[in-house]
Design an enzyme around this catalytic site. Structure first.
Site, PDB file in Angstrom:
ATOM      1  CG  LEU B  36     -15.590 -10.753  84.606  1.00 29.30           C
ATOM      2  CD1 LEU B  36     -16.183  -9.803  83.571  1.00 29.30           C
ATOM      3  CD2 LEU B  36     -16.684 -11.345  85.482  1.00 29.30           C
ATOM      4  CG  HIS B  40     -17.683 -14.763  85.367  1.00 27.63           C
ATOM      5  ND1 HIS B  40     -16.403 -15.128  85.689  1.00 27.63           N
ATOM      6  CD2 HIS B  40     -18.373 -14.774  86.533  1.00 27.63           C
ATOM      7  CE1 HIS B  40     -16.309 -15.328  87.005  1.00 27.63           C
ATOM      8  NE2 HIS B  40     -17.500 -15.135  87.535  1.00 27.63           N
ATOM      9  CD  GLU B 151     -27.612 -25.815  85.441  1.00 19.34           C
ATOM     10  OE1 GLU B 151     -26.789 -26.731  85.229  1.00 19.34           O
ATOM     11  OE2 GLU B 151     -28.796 -25.857  85.080  1.00 19.34           O
ATOM     12  CG  ASP B 153     -21.195 -20.480  92.360  1.00 23.83           C
ATOM     13  OD1 ASP B 153     -20.371 -21.060  93.084  1.00 23.83           O
ATOM     14  OD2 ASP B 153     -20.885 -19.613  91.529  1.00 23.83           O
TER      15      ASP B 153
END
Lengths: 281, 281
Positions: B36, B40, B151, B153
């Site tokens: 993370l 994240h 966003e 990915d």
């Protein structure tokens, strides 16, 4: 006689079913392609015993038909189906148009490799992907406590069990025994395609399965199965796609009496393809 | 500091989440592969604003890695991840072992043809089938009210939106903006692979995207994109898999300013593959 209401959209279905769940009523689902016969009605009766409210879906799923299969001529009679289900007391019917289940930009597919590629999958490529995709959609639109499928489509039942477990779809799958005519012929919407002469020959299929099922081990079962293929062809079956004994869970070749076995057959009578299956033993 | 509890099985997760739902608490889900970073944590913060209880999943999904990709070396540090999430106040962490998500006989796959076959799908065959399959499992194990994806990915976000709509998965999908270093580099767990020298060059990727995004029409965008490819290679990028302007929803070629557009890039810097995207305009 009260008519069972018919809904056409997932939203309307969801509204009704959420309302039931909110007041603590359990829901069972029976997915069908319509053209209901006594076998389907038996599934509905079982579903009604398993939950407080029962939803029956009527949807001829285009994605499970191959390009040369009988999608366009598959029997459809919603009025007759609705009458039968109303008589039974089914609580709601879901008969969506194709564009509700497969909107324009819809592309997602659920596939069950291996289990879905053998037997029926070999002869009907893409069939179980069509089945798995539409059943996933129906289950997630309705989120029933339990869904009921017939043993008549035995491989389909195993594919659906596998898919539900693999994807963690929150539903219990129950099965119901195959309903047969008194002469042994398994009820099927496709029996309507048979000529009177073919109808006379059709029960031989189940008789052959029962002979194989009586075998004591895998070798004897194979021997009887081979003999039955000869006899079925002599009786007028045009082609036997398969007549085989498989493990009842994995559908891999049967290892013998230490495992539950299933005899499965698919064979052509004139222009009609019939399937059937029975448990070994 | 209270530690966020970690559960390992779908059954345990279901027990906790059903308990919350039973008392009327809404649930949000943030699926991650761990490792993370601040991006994240931003998703988790957003998820915590959207529901009463937030579940974060930590699972490095083997089926979305190709045979020559970085599954075995993908960064894993559950202890550090759990500390960060506990600090934020995430209510539960779900870190299942591989055999919980993919038990021995599990075979079912969810695929999103077309949308999942282009861009990333061209260079990483099977990637989006792996993503769609594991996200379906996670969503159906947890049945959250809302799930949050980044966003960063972007194609994955569109694939998941499509899949959720197509399969009628009962969840709302929310997105969060890409979090960047001050020099523009999008945060990514894979940035950890960059050498110090590569790290200096990496922000050029985002700068190139922003130049393309300023174009007034499709032809100008294509022209600038071609020029940027040359400049990125000159700056040290080994290979540009794609640098292209697409329709923000369908990911088909951008028709021009009448439609929302998205500039997307994937490029190799040494042995590290970086992706990024920005909105046109």
């Amino acid at each position: 006689m009260r008519q069972s209401p018919i809904v056409r959209t997932a939203d309307d279905l969801g509204d009704v079913l959420r309302g039931w769940r909110r007041v603590g009523l359990s829901v069972s689902l029976v997915p069908t392609m319509g053209a209901l016969h006594a076998g389907h009605l038996d599934l509905v009766r079982r579903a009604m015993q398993l939950a407080d409210r029962t939803c029956v879906t009527l949807f001829v799923n285009p994605t499970q038909f191959g390009p040369n299969e009988d999608f366009s001529v598959y029997p459809r009679d919603e009025h007759a189906d609705a009458t039968k289900l109303s008589d039974l007391g089914a609580h709601i019917l879901y008969a969506p148009p194709t564009e509700e289940m497969y909107p324009t930009h819809s592309v997602t597919r659920v596939s069950v490799p291996q289990l879905g590629d053998l037997l029926e999958g070999e002869f009907r490529p893409g069939f179980f992907t069509g089945v798995a995709t539409v059943v996933t959609k129906l289950l997630l639109q309705s989120l029933p406590d339990v869904a009921v499928f017939g043993e008549k489509d035995y491989q389909q039942l195993q594919v659906i069990r596998r898919m539900v477990a693999d994807l963690f779809i929150p539903v219990r799958i129950e099965s119901a025994l195959t309903v047969r005519e008194t002469d042994g012929l398994a009820l099927s919407s496709r029996n309507a395609y048979l000529t009177a002469a073919e109808r006379q020959v059709a029960p031989r299929l189940n008789a052959a399965l029962r002979q194989v099922a009586a075998a004591g081990d895998a070798a004897e079962a194979e021997r009887i199965a081979a003999q039955m293929c000869v006899e079925l062809r002599a009786a007028g079956f045009a082609r036997i796609d398969y007549l085989t004994v498989r493990d009842a869970e994995t559908l891999q070749p049967w290892a013998g009496p230490s495992r539950p076995g299933r005899v499965l057959v698919a064979a052509w009578l004139g222009r009609t393809r019939l399937i059937d299956n029975v448990a070994m033993g």
